[in-house]
Structure formats: C-alpha cells, structure tokens
Design an enzyme around this catalytic site. Structure first.
Site, PDB file in Angstrom:
ATOM      1  N   CYS A  48      43.888  74.646  67.284  1.00 13.88           N
ATOM      2  CA  CYS A  48      43.020  75.792  67.559  1.00 13.88           C
ATOM      3  C   CYS A  48      41.753  75.632  66.728  1.00 13.88           C
ATOM      4  O   CYS A  48      41.827  75.456  65.509  1.00 13.88           O
ATOM      5  CB  CYS A  48      43.745  77.082  67.195  1.00 13.88           C
ATOM      6  SG  CYS A  48      42.685  78.537  67.276  1.00 13.88           S
ATOM      7  N   CYS A  51      41.635  78.711  63.991  1.00 11.73           N
ATOM      8  CA  CYS A  51      42.558  78.836  62.841  1.00 11.73           C
ATOM      9  C   CYS A  51      43.277  77.546  62.505  1.00 11.73           C
ATOM     10  O   CYS A  51      44.038  77.494  61.551  1.00 11.73           O
ATOM     11  CB  CYS A  51      43.578  79.947  63.084  1.00 11.73           C
ATOM     12  SG  CYS A  51      44.907  79.497  64.221  1.00 11.73           S
ATOM     13  N   CYS A  97      45.867  81.703  71.331  1.00  7.82           N
ATOM     14  CA  CYS A  97      46.521  81.147  70.158  1.00  7.82           C
ATOM     15  C   CYS A  97      47.415  82.224  69.549  1.00  7.82           C
ATOM     16  O   CYS A  97      46.972  83.346  69.327  1.00  7.82           O
ATOM     17  CB  CYS A  97      45.475  80.687  69.145  1.00  7.82           C
ATOM     18  SG  CYS A  97      46.169  80.217  67.545  1.00  7.82           S
ATOM     19  N   CYS A 100      46.048  83.366  65.755  1.00  8.46           N
ATOM     20  CA  CYS A 100      44.808  84.120  65.499  1.00  8.46           C
ATOM     21  C   CYS A 100      44.353  84.934  66.704  1.00  8.46           C
ATOM     22  O   CYS A 100      43.364  85.656  66.599  1.00  8.46           O
ATOM     23  CB  CYS A 100      43.702  83.186  65.021  1.00  8.46           C
ATOM     24  SG  CYS A 100      43.037  82.128  66.314  1.00  8.46           S
ATOM     25  N   CYS A 120      45.014  74.691  81.212  1.00  2.61           N
ATOM     26  CA  CYS A 120      43.612  74.353  81.402  1.00  2.61           C
ATOM     27  C   CYS A 120      42.832  74.962  80.242  1.00  2.61           C
ATOM     28  O   CYS A 120      42.606  76.176  80.207  1.00  2.61           O
ATOM     29  CB  CYS A 120      43.159  74.928  82.740  1.00  2.61           C
ATOM     30  SG  CYS A 120      41.482  74.480  83.182  1.00  2.61           S
TER      31      CYS A 120
HETATM   32 FE    FE Z   1      44.169  80.095  66.375  1.00  2.00          FE
END
Ligand code: FE
Length: 132
Positions: A48, A51, A97, A100, A120
């Site tokens: 990510c 984060c 995610c 976060c 995607c």
């Molecule tokens: Fe994240």
C-alpha cells in the site's frame, strides 16, 4: 488482523502527493496505461503506497491488457476490505487497504483460474519492493 491506521485527511494530504491523494483518499482512478506497474514483470511484493502494508505478490500478477496492474488474489484476504460501490452508475466492488482504509481499486469476476477474480489496482496506490 493487521493493525488499523487512522489519520486525518489533513495528515494524508501532507504525507501523500496530490495525485496519490486523489486516488487513495478520494477514490479516483488513474488513466489506463499511464501507471508505473501495469507492465511490470519484476519479482517482488506490492505494498500500500499510503501505509506500506504488503498487499500483493508478483506471483499473482498477470497481464490483463487493461492498462492497470492486475492480480488474481491478495497475499491474504485480511490485507484488503471489499466494499460495494454503486458510484458512476455501475455496480462494482471496491478494494480498500485493511490497515489504513485507502482506496486501491476494484475487483471483477472475469479473472483467470484459479480464483476467477481480477484485482484491478491503481499503480499510484501501490509501492513495489523488489525480491532480493
Ligand atoms: Fe494502507
């Protein structure tokens, strides 16, 4: 379960670039064939961008031809959150995610075996850690 990170939108604006903020926090979509990872075949882990939680392995990445980095599955289901998204007159499933809450992309059911799913993702929502 991974730890949850909560930041104010003001803090995210300071941490992220303007383009990252528009996708990760405001659920934008980068134009197809413009991101840095759609064509990448390097071995490693995609994180990510907000984060740094590890989200996808290059082993589950494939060339979907869509112009966005595409994966058949996350590293584990607890890294992501699936959420119904009815915006833009479409019925889609948004992927966030789990740590976060940032927007990563969408999942579709036209992926290859074995999962049949196509995650995607926006390149700009991801960072890459090359396998050493
Ligand atoms: Fe994240």
């Amino acid at each position: 379960m991974p730890e949850t990170i909560k930041r104010s939108e003001e803090d995210w604006k300071k941490i992220l670039s303007r383009d990252q903020y528009l996708v990760l926090r405001q659920k934008g979509t980068e134009p197809a064939f413009t991101g840095k990872y759609y064509n990448s075949k390097e071995k490693g882990i995609y994180l990510c961008a907000a984060c740094k939680q590890e989200l996808f392995s290059s082993e589950s990445k494939y060339d979907s031809g869509t112009g966005w980095p595409s994966f058949t599955k996350p590293i584990s289901e607890d890294r992501i959150v699936r959420r119904e998204d009815n915006s833009h007159f479409m019925k889609r499933t948004e992927i966030l995610c789990s740590r976060c809450g940032s927007h990563l992309g969408h999942v579709f059911d036209d992926g290859p075996a074995p999962t049949g799913e196509r995650f995607c993702m926006n390149s700009i929502s991801l960072d890459f850690k090359k396998e050493e």
